[in-house]
Write a protein that holds these residues in place. Structure first.
Motif, PDB file in Angstrom:
ATOM      1  N   ASP A 197       6.826   8.209  -5.428  1.00  0.00           N
ATOM      2  CA  ASP A 197       6.663   8.531  -6.850  1.00  0.00           C
ATOM      3  C   ASP A 197       5.220   8.423  -7.324  1.00  0.00           C
ATOM      4  O   ASP A 197       4.750   9.267  -8.078  1.00  0.00           O
ATOM      5  CB  ASP A 197       7.577   7.643  -7.704  1.00  0.00           C
ATOM      6  CG  ASP A 197       9.045   8.034  -7.588  1.00  0.00           C
ATOM      7  OD1 ASP A 197       9.324   9.247  -7.473  1.00  0.00           O
ATOM      8  OD2 ASP A 197       9.902   7.139  -7.614  1.00  0.00           O
ATOM      9  N   PHE A 198       4.523   7.386  -6.893  1.00  0.00           N
ATOM     10  CA  PHE A 198       3.159   7.179  -7.393  1.00  0.00           C
ATOM     11  C   PHE A 198       2.126   7.002  -6.276  1.00  0.00           C
ATOM     12  O   PHE A 198       0.964   7.328  -6.456  1.00  0.00           O
ATOM     13  CB  PHE A 198       3.123   5.946  -8.312  1.00  0.00           C
ATOM     14  CG  PHE A 198       4.135   6.007  -9.426  1.00  0.00           C
ATOM     15  CD1 PHE A 198       4.085   7.016 -10.369  1.00  0.00           C
ATOM     16  CD2 PHE A 198       5.154   5.064  -9.503  1.00  0.00           C
ATOM     17  CE1 PHE A 198       5.036   7.089 -11.389  1.00  0.00           C
ATOM     18  CE2 PHE A 198       6.099   5.128 -10.517  1.00  0.00           C
ATOM     19  CZ  PHE A 198       6.049   6.148 -11.462  1.00  0.00           C
ATOM     20  N   GLN A 199       2.528   6.495  -5.133  1.00  0.00           N
ATOM     21  CA  GLN A 199       1.552   6.089  -4.123  1.00  0.00           C
ATOM     22  C   GLN A 199       0.787   7.260  -3.515  1.00  0.00           C
ATOM     23  O   GLN A 199      -0.304   7.094  -2.989  1.00  0.00           O
ATOM     24  CB  GLN A 199       2.248   5.261  -3.024  1.00  0.00           C
ATOM     25  CG  GLN A 199       2.792   3.948  -3.552  1.00  0.00           C
ATOM     26  CD  GLN A 199       3.829   3.320  -2.642  1.00  0.00           C
ATOM     27  OE1 GLN A 199       3.897   3.637  -1.461  1.00  0.00           O
ATOM     28  NE2 GLN A 199       4.642   2.435  -3.188  1.00  0.00           N
ATOM     29  N   LEU A 222      -3.546   7.479  -4.038  1.00  0.00           N
ATOM     30  CA  LEU A 222      -3.592   6.178  -4.711  1.00  0.00           C
ATOM     31  C   LEU A 222      -3.523   5.033  -3.704  1.00  0.00           C
ATOM     32  O   LEU A 222      -4.289   4.065  -3.791  1.00  0.00           O
ATOM     33  CB  LEU A 222      -2.435   6.061  -5.723  1.00  0.00           C
ATOM     34  CG  LEU A 222      -2.251   4.680  -6.358  1.00  0.00           C
ATOM     35  CD1 LEU A 222      -3.466   4.249  -7.161  1.00  0.00           C
ATOM     36  CD2 LEU A 222      -1.005   4.663  -7.258  1.00  0.00           C
ATOM     37  N   PHE A 223      -2.624   5.147  -2.706  1.00  0.00           N
ATOM     38  CA  PHE A 223      -2.492   4.015  -1.775  1.00  0.00           C
ATOM     39  C   PHE A 223      -3.775   3.792  -0.984  1.00  0.00           C
ATOM     40  O   PHE A 223      -4.101   2.658  -0.606  1.00  0.00           O
ATOM     41  CB  PHE A 223      -1.271   4.189  -0.860  1.00  0.00           C
ATOM     42  CG  PHE A 223      -1.440   5.121   0.305  1.00  0.00           C
ATOM     43  CD1 PHE A 223      -2.011   4.697   1.495  1.00  0.00           C
ATOM     44  CD2 PHE A 223      -1.016   6.439   0.217  1.00  0.00           C
ATOM     45  CE1 PHE A 223      -2.154   5.559   2.583  1.00  0.00           C
ATOM     46  CE2 PHE A 223      -1.144   7.306   1.283  1.00  0.00           C
ATOM     47  CZ  PHE A 223      -1.728   6.875   2.472  1.00  0.00           C
ATOM     48  N   ILE A 272      -0.072   9.986  -5.330  1.00  0.00           N
ATOM     49  CA  ILE A 272      -0.855  10.676  -6.359  1.00  0.00           C
ATOM     50  C   ILE A 272      -2.290  10.784  -5.845  1.00  0.00           C
ATOM     51  O   ILE A 272      -2.832   9.835  -5.292  1.00  0.00           O
ATOM     52  CB  ILE A 272      -0.800   9.878  -7.688  1.00  0.00           C
ATOM     53  CG1 ILE A 272       0.540  10.143  -8.391  1.00  0.00           C
ATOM     54  CG2 ILE A 272      -1.974  10.218  -8.593  1.00  0.00           C
ATOM     55  CD1 ILE A 272       0.739   9.359  -9.677  1.00  0.00           C
ATOM     56  N   ALA A 279       0.855  -1.189   0.000  1.00  0.00           N
ATOM     57  CA  ALA A 279       0.000   0.000   0.000  1.00  0.00           C
ATOM     58  C   ALA A 279       0.898   1.249   0.000  1.00  0.00           C
ATOM     59  O   ALA A 279       1.070   1.899  -1.015  1.00  0.00           O
ATOM     60  CB  ALA A 279      -0.942  -0.022   1.182  1.00  0.00           C
ATOM     61  N   HIS A 280       1.503   1.534   1.141  1.00  0.00           N
ATOM     62  CA  HIS A 280       2.292   2.758   1.276  1.00  0.00           C
ATOM     63  C   HIS A 280       3.678   2.345   1.741  1.00  0.00           C
ATOM     64  O   HIS A 280       3.901   2.151   2.932  1.00  0.00           O
ATOM     65  CB  HIS A 280       1.612   3.669   2.295  1.00  0.00           C
ATOM     66  CG  HIS A 280       2.096   5.082   2.247  1.00  0.00           C
ATOM     67  ND1 HIS A 280       2.112   5.897   3.335  1.00  0.00           N
ATOM     68  CD2 HIS A 280       2.572   5.819   1.235  1.00  0.00           C
ATOM     69  CE1 HIS A 280       2.591   7.085   3.004  1.00  0.00           C
ATOM     70  NE2 HIS A 280       2.874   7.053   1.730  1.00  0.00           N
ATOM     71  N   THR A 281       4.597   2.209   0.803  1.00  0.00           N
ATOM     72  CA  THR A 281       5.894   1.625   1.149  1.00  0.00           C
ATOM     73  C   THR A 281       6.875   2.691   1.630  1.00  0.00           C
ATOM     74  O   THR A 281       6.718   3.877   1.341  1.00  0.00           O
ATOM     75  CB  THR A 281       6.474   0.843  -0.043  1.00  0.00           C
ATOM     76  OG1 THR A 281       6.675   1.724  -1.150  1.00  0.00           O
ATOM     77  CG2 THR A 281       5.536  -0.286  -0.455  1.00  0.00           C
ATOM     78  N   GLY A 288       8.675   5.106  -3.044  1.00  0.00           N
ATOM     79  CA  GLY A 288       7.301   4.989  -2.585  1.00  0.00           C
ATOM     80  C   GLY A 288       6.501   6.270  -2.787  1.00  0.00           C
ATOM     81  O   GLY A 288       5.274   6.246  -2.889  1.00  0.00           O
TER      82      GLY A 288
END
Lengths: 271, 271
Positions: free
Chosen positions: A151-153, A164-165, A155, A142-144, A149
């Motif tokens: 970069d995209f989670q 996103l996560f 968004i 989920a949320h690393t 982590g």
């Protein structure tokens, strides 16, 4: 293992520690290299030393896979050596389309008998649901806690207003119960556990990054613990490589014990 | 293999076909089961039959991993048997933090000598960059063709207005050149290749899903081809399981040849 059984173990041990078996032949004590299977021998001694202080073991599969077929043998032997009371996690971060995920499920849940596997969510539902086998758990990224982590989670979804996560966590709960589904959530940003608990109050969280990755156990407990603990906190390098001398197992034991004692205090405080 | 060399192969063969070696002991012809290594024997005969019509082979690692250590042996032998002129893809969909991705890179690029590996992007930069080794390629999941591909990949980023898969493609291009980086883009929604080419005009795309998954080769070429072709279209089940009788290799050859001929026409039309 059910959620209830896991919680019982946590209360009994006064620990929510998971020991990460990221065993690297270049980092283990050199005196073990003369053993027939140095990786297994190392893991065996680490398990003997730490089993009283943890409730779970998590081999990261990459370390075994990088050794070729003999690495898989070491992994299998390690899994068989773990006490059945301990929740076993294949940290494999797999994720593929349905018929292929079935193959991975077979590899980790039938050929080997892990309790759970970590899974990447990018490919959606059919990359997750094949792992939902009876008595087995899926642990979805989920949320690393790594640098990438971010970069995209985080968004923000234009439609839902969620990160996103968070959408990953919400969607996955449509597919699996809290007795089948955990999430990987990093420890390096403890406050962000508030955003996590907003959308997944009842799921167990697997929290790597305490120790070597700079995470903070106090913060994780403060923001992440729920009424059934709901946390498995992983430490790998901070325990297994605390010494690379002949005393490695004793030193690992002390490190695990220190974390367990801190966890006992936190369980008393927040549970 | 450089992008230029790959393009030369494509022009020479008049083909941008990749054959997916998703080899399953339950699906191969039963007469092969008496062989010492049925999986390798099947792959060998498929490679002999199809090498003239394709430029790439892609074993999906799950199929080999699910067989335990002997599956890794079959994979290694298969890789060694592939002609060096053919671009080899380890379809592994790996993705982990930096030090762990290094281990996976070691497994697929050093222990084995694949040209490329598929990687999941969810964990960001440090899950991708460890694979950027000299002469090797990373193939990042972008817009996949499976049902679950719609769950997260088309989330619209509030800040950029892009789909998540587009932001994945844009970010990855900050980390890797077009000589190191391809993307996985599904064929089941050919028009969506317009959204793909908007953000990645020059990268090669690995397009699975033609055949069994219902993708459309004409549409893929129309919307996805660039001036260096820029496409590797994968077919697995449609070729390797076209027959499960004694004639499986001949029938696979015919299926590969049919696709190659269609590709020759498309290359003439769009290049």
């Amino acid at each position: 293992m059910t959620k209830k059984e896991l919680f019982e173990e946590i209360k009994k041990k006064e620990s929510f520690l998971c020991v990460g078996l990221d065993t690297d032949p270049n980092k283990i004590p050199t005196h073990l290299l003369k053993e027939e299977d140095p990786i297994f021998e190392f893991n065996k001694q680490i398990i003997d030393a730490t089993a009283d202080y943890c409730v779970s073991y998590k081999p990261n599969i990459a370390f075994y896979e990088s050794l070729g077929p003999k690495g898989w043998d070491s992994l299998q032997k390690t899994l068989e050596y773990m006490p059945k009371s301990h929740f076993s996690i294949a940290d494999a971060k797999r994720g593929d389309i349905g018929n292929t995920s079935n193959m991975y499920a077979k590899a980790f849940f039938e050929n080997m008998d892990f309790d759970s596997i970590t899974v990447a969510p990018y490919m959606g539902e059919d990359s997750v649901t094949p792992f939902l086998m009876d008595g087995k758990w899926v642990i979805v990224l989920a949320h690393t806690s790594n640098k990438g982590g971010l970069d995209f989670q985080r968004i923000v979804n234009q439609e839902t207003g969620n990160y996103l996560f968070q959408d990953v966590m919400i969607k996955n709960q449509e597919w699996a119960t809290t007795d089948q589904l955990m999430f990987v959530v990093g420890a390096t940003r403890a406050e962000s556990l508030l955003d996590v608990r907003k959308v997944a109050p009842d799921n167990f969280l697997l929290v790597p990054g305490v120790g070597a990755q700079g995470g903070d156990l106090q913060g994780v407990a403060k923001y992440g613990m729920n009424k059934e603990c709901g946390l498995l906190v992983n430490s790998s390098r901070g325990i297994i490589y605390a010494s690379n001398g002949n005393d490695f197992a004793d030193v690992a034991k002390n490190e695990a014990k220190k974390l367990q004692q801190e966890m006992a205090t936190l369980l008393e405080k927040y549970l």
